[in-house]
Design an enzyme around this catalytic site. Structure first.
Site, mmCIF file in Angstrom:
data_model
loop_
_atom_site.group_PDB
_atom_site.id
_atom_site.type_symbol
_atom_site.label_atom_id
_atom_site.label_comp_id
_atom_site.label_asym_id
_atom_site.label_seq_id
_atom_site.Cartn_x
_atom_site.Cartn_y
_atom_site.Cartn_z
ATOM 1 N N ASP A 1 4.800 0.696 12.059
ATOM 2 C CA ASP A 1 3.616 0.011 11.527
ATOM 3 C C ASP A 1 3.522 -1.461 11.960
ATOM 4 O O ASP A 1 2.541 -2.133 11.635
ATOM 5 C CB ASP A 1 3.589 0.095 9.989
ATOM 6 C CG ASP A 1 3.252 1.496 9.512
ATOM 7 O OD1 ASP A 1 2.774 2.309 10.317
ATOM 8 O OD2 ASP A 1 3.476 1.781 8.315
ATOM 9 N N CYS B 1 -4.751 12.750 13.338
ATOM 10 C CA CYS B 1 -5.397 11.454 13.157
ATOM 11 C C CYS B 1 -5.224 10.631 14.413
ATOM 12 O O CYS B 1 -4.650 11.100 15.393
ATOM 13 C CB CYS B 1 -4.870 10.750 11.911
ATOM 14 S SG CYS B 1 -3.309 9.968 12.160
ATOM 15 N N ARG C 1 0.561 14.570 13.328
ATOM 16 C CA ARG C 1 1.001 14.368 11.948
ATOM 17 C C ARG C 1 0.952 15.627 11.084
ATOM 18 O O ARG C 1 0.203 15.698 10.099
ATOM 19 C CB ARG C 1 0.214 13.234 11.301
ATOM 20 C CG ARG C 1 0.351 11.942 12.073
ATOM 21 C CD ARG C 1 -0.314 10.793 11.409
ATOM 22 N NE ARG C 1 0.412 10.284 10.274
ATOM 23 C CZ ARG C 1 -0.043 9.304 9.497
ATOM 24 N NH1 ARG C 1 -1.200 8.769 9.727
ATOM 25 N NH2 ARG C 1 0.673 8.876 8.482
ATOM 26 N N ARG D 1 -8.598 -0.567 4.546
ATOM 27 C CA ARG D 1 -7.710 0.428 3.941
ATOM 28 C C ARG D 1 -6.353 -0.192 3.624
ATOM 29 O O ARG D 1 -5.650 0.286 2.740
ATOM 30 C CB ARG D 1 -7.509 1.601 4.901
ATOM 31 C CG ARG D 1 -8.737 2.459 5.085
ATOM 32 C CD ARG D 1 -8.401 3.693 5.893
ATOM 33 N NE ARG D 1 -7.055 4.124 5.545
ATOM 34 C CZ ARG D 1 -6.129 4.525 6.407
ATOM 35 N NH1 ARG D 1 -6.407 4.607 7.671
ATOM 36 N NH2 ARG D 1 -4.935 4.880 5.990
ATOM 37 N N LYS E 1 0.833 -1.217 0.000
ATOM 38 C CA LYS E 1 0.000 0.000 0.000
ATOM 39 C C LYS E 1 0.861 1.257 0.000
ATOM 40 O O LYS E 1 0.629 2.170 -0.789
ATOM 41 C CB LYS E 1 -0.899 -0.013 1.248
ATOM 42 C CG LYS E 1 -1.564 1.321 1.522
ATOM 43 C CD LYS E 1 -2.449 1.303 2.753
ATOM 44 C CE LYS E 1 -1.739 1.571 4.059
ATOM 45 N NZ LYS E 1 -1.416 2.970 4.343
ATOM 46 N N ASN E 2 1.851 1.314 0.892
ATOM 47 C CA ASN E 2 2.606 2.553 1.067
ATOM 48 C C ASN E 2 3.626 2.801 -0.032
ATOM 49 O O ASN E 2 4.327 3.809 -0.029
ATOM 50 C CB ASN E 2 3.266 2.595 2.445
ATOM 51 C CG ASN E 2 2.223 2.791 3.541
ATOM 52 O OD1 ASN E 2 1.073 3.100 3.239
ATOM 53 N ND2 ASN E 2 2.623 2.611 4.788
HETATM 54 N N1 EPU Z 1 6.360 14.823 10.708
HETATM 55 C C1 EPU Z 1 6.454 16.168 10.975
HETATM 56 N N2 EPU Z 1 6.282 17.045 9.939
HETATM 57 C C2 EPU Z 1 6.036 16.628 8.666
HETATM 58 C C3 EPU Z 1 5.959 15.267 8.398
HETATM 59 C C4 EPU Z 1 6.126 14.370 9.442
HETATM 60 O O1 EPU Z 1 6.667 16.574 12.115
HETATM 61 O O2 EPU Z 1 5.898 17.497 7.770
HETATM 62 C C5 EPU Z 1 6.525 13.845 11.812
HETATM 63 C C6 EPU Z 1 5.247 13.033 12.059
HETATM 64 O O3 EPU Z 1 4.329 13.705 12.875
HETATM 65 C C7 EPU Z 1 5.801 11.774 12.697
HETATM 66 C C8 EPU Z 1 7.165 11.615 11.997
HETATM 67 O O4 EPU Z 1 7.462 12.870 11.420
HETATM 68 O O5 EPU Z 1 5.990 11.971 14.067
HETATM 69 C C9 EPU Z 1 7.227 10.555 10.922
HETATM 70 O O6 EPU Z 1 6.107 10.677 10.066
HETATM 71 P P1 EPU Z 1 6.171 10.386 8.504
HETATM 72 O O7 EPU Z 1 6.034 11.666 7.771
HETATM 73 O O8 EPU Z 1 7.344 9.532 8.198
HETATM 74 O O9 EPU Z 1 4.841 9.559 8.306
HETATM 75 P P2 EPU Z 1 3.963 9.544 6.978
HETATM 76 O O10 EPU Z 1 4.839 9.755 5.827
HETATM 77 O O11 EPU Z 1 2.798 10.429 7.165
HETATM 78 C C10 EPU Z 1 4.217 7.005 6.414
HETATM 79 C C11 EPU Z 1 3.286 5.838 6.266
HETATM 80 C C12 EPU Z 1 2.727 5.445 7.626
HETATM 81 C C13 EPU Z 1 3.917 5.086 8.530
HETATM 82 C C14 EPU Z 1 4.900 6.260 8.606
HETATM 83 C C15 EPU Z 1 6.154 5.960 9.390
HETATM 84 C C16 EPU Z 1 2.421 6.144 4.028
HETATM 85 C C17 EPU Z 1 1.277 6.455 3.136
HETATM 86 N N3 EPU Z 1 2.215 6.201 5.335
HETATM 87 O O12 EPU Z 1 3.433 8.063 6.980
HETATM 88 O O13 EPU Z 1 1.923 4.314 7.435
HETATM 89 O O14 EPU Z 1 3.458 4.780 9.817
HETATM 90 O O15 EPU Z 1 5.297 6.653 7.275
HETATM 91 O O16 EPU Z 1 6.826 4.884 8.842
HETATM 92 O O17 EPU Z 1 3.492 5.814 3.551
HETATM 93 C C18 EPU Z 1 0.134 2.826 7.854
HETATM 94 O O18 EPU Z 1 0.386 2.265 6.767
HETATM 95 O O19 EPU Z 1 -0.662 2.327 8.709
HETATM 96 C C19 EPU Z 1 0.789 4.091 8.178
HETATM 97 C C20 EPU Z 1 0.345 4.904 9.131
#
Ligand code: EPU
Length: 421
Positions: free
Chosen positions: A308, A117, A122, A400, A22-23
């Site tokens: 995850d 969320c 996030r 999802r 998915k990701n």
């Molecule tokens: N963060 C910030 N600012 C930003 C972006 C992120 O402070 O602009 C912080 C977040 O709040 C968090 C940390 O950085 O504390 C890491 O978040 P990240 O941005 O890496 O998460 P994401 O990209 O939103 C993806 C996956 C998630 C997975 C995380 C961590 C996708 C679509 N989603 O989320 O997957 O948990 O990376 O590996 O790729 C899931 O599949 O259930 C899922 C939640």
């Protein structure tokens, strides 16, 4: 709302196929918006989030075509709207992934600001700052991120992420492929899904080096074109079925997956007492009927232990021998499953970002509520090892991210059924 009813007690035993990730599929679908021709994506999982992304494309005037082998072809040349509306973004945060490609290719994008969320606040500030460093003018207004590329398009920039962000890295990586000059992304996410996205972009004609390391260097190109890419296997789905088998003292063989992207998870399963064997495209786990041993773990960005997979390991620890400590460092509120498991007789103490789990011999079935995707998976695992029936509510979260979860578990011998609302 559909529910799942699980009658616990059976050891999982059998063989299943792992779906596309998915990701990885979500950013790759977003990346097709960068092309000047049709891009075909293979091995897409059948998941609600993928349908949401396809629906979002439809709203923008891009109609993906599904062929008889379920491959999806996207040709973004018909795009007629550069807006990702709130009603779709609020159901799927990953919609933010269209921001970078749209500004880079079409010069403008309007994407609803995703809210908080169930697992944390996030924010997306790092996505915004990264695009600003490439010359984009960004305003956040009335709940929307409105981003405009400068005259002549985005320029290469130097981006340093002070927190490792997966979708942030992906957004900037995609934008950089069409920017003028060189972009350097430092403290980039090294997740295999970022690497898979880079491979797809390279197939489309992008010039990228360093993907899979913490410094990615992109030389912008004039245009990206038609390509064909097959999505990598889902490492979190793989890990979830391995943990489910370990918790039930069972054995499984998972096909169409890849052990090299699961090192931290496999190590922890071995620590729990599992025998792991691997081959080309498959992983097997055998508990030889033994109860798992409790393990300690700490989540962190790849290649460390994935956030995850945290909830699923909490479920295994709940019935393991001994006491295990689980520390969550990526998201600030990702222990909602613990209270639900305690309602099933688990002994879990949550203190800030740490949960201490003392294994019990058996959980007791109870009605429980899923709060996010991975928490739902962990409650299903808890149900598999509980005495009696567990009713998991709000399973739209599961749909999802897990393709055909009840069919796959049934074929491994679990007693699980879906009850339509
Ligand atoms: N963060 C910030 N600012 C930003 C972006 C992120 O402070 O602009 C912080 C977040 O709040 C968090 C940390 O950085 O504390 C890491 O978040 P990240 O941005 O890496 O998460 P994401 O990209 O939103 C993806 C996956 C998630 C997975 C995380 C961590 C996708 C679509 N989603 O989320 O997957 O948990 O990376 O590996 O790729 C899931 O599949 O259930 C899922 C939640």
């Amino acid at each position: 709302m559909d529910k799942l009813i699980i009658t616990g007690g059976n050891r999982l035993d059998g063989e299943i196929r792992i779906s596309g990730a998915k990701n990885s599929a979500l950013p790759i679908l977003a990346a097709t918006l960068l092309a000047d021709g049709p891009v075909t994506i293979c091995n897409l999982p059948h998941l609600h989030d993928i349908t949401t992304m396809i629906e979002l494309f439809g709203r923008m005037g891009v109609q993906p075509v599904v062929d008889e082998r379920l491959n999806v072809e996207v040709d973004p040349r018909s795009i007629s709207s550069l807006v990702a509306p709130y009603e779709l973004v609020k159901t799927m945060r990953a919609s933010i992934l269209v921001l970078g490609p749209m500004v880079a290719h079409f010069g403008y994008a309007e994407v609803a600001l995703p809210g908080g969320c169930a697992i944390g606040t996030r924010p997306v500030d790092l996505h915004i700052r990264g695009l600003e460093a490439m010359g984009a003018q960004i305003e956040v207004e009335a709940g929307y991120i409105k981003a405009r590329a400068p005259e002549g398009g985005l320029r290469g920039g130097h981006i340093f992420f002070d927190t490792v962000t997966v979708t942030g890295t992906e957004n900037i990586l995609m934008a950089a492929t069409l920017a003028k000059g060189r972009t350097v992304i430092e403290n980039a996410a090294r997740e295999p899904e970022v690497v898979d996205l880079a491979h797809c972009l390279i197939a489309m004609g992008a010039n990228i080096k360093g993907h899979g390391t913490d410094t990615i260097v992109v030389e912008g190109v004039e245009r990206l074109g038609a390509a064909r890419h097959s999505v990598m296997p889902d490492r979190i789905e793989t890990g979830t079925y391995l943990v489910a088998a370990a918790a039930t003292r069972g054995r499984v063989k998972l096909k169409d997956t890849d052990e090299s992207i699961l090192e931290a998870v496999l190590l922890k399963l071995e620590e729990a007492g599992a025998q792991i064997d691997t081959g080309k495209n498959w992983i097997s786990l055998d508990m030889k009927g033994n109860r798992p041993k409790a393990i300690n773990l700490r989540t962190a960005p790849y290649p460390a232990f994935p956030t995850d997979m945290q909830a699923q390991f909490v479920a295994m620890n709940a019935v393991a021998e001994g006491t295990g400590t689980v520390i969550e460092t990526v998201f600030e509120n990702r222990f909602m499953h613990c209270q639900e498991m305690n309602r099933m007789g688990a002994q879990i103490l949550v203190e800030g970002n740490t949960s201490i789990i003392t294994g019990v011999e058996r959980l007791k079935g109870a009605p429980v509520m899923a709060t996010d995707l991975r928490a739902s998976a962990s409650l299903v695992i808890a149900g598999l090892v509980a005495e009696g029936d567990t009713l998991v509510d709000r399973i739209y979260h599961i749909d999802r991210g897990y393709e055909c979860i009840e069919e796959k578990l049934q074929s491994l011998g679990a007693i699980i059924r879906r009850v339509p609302a």
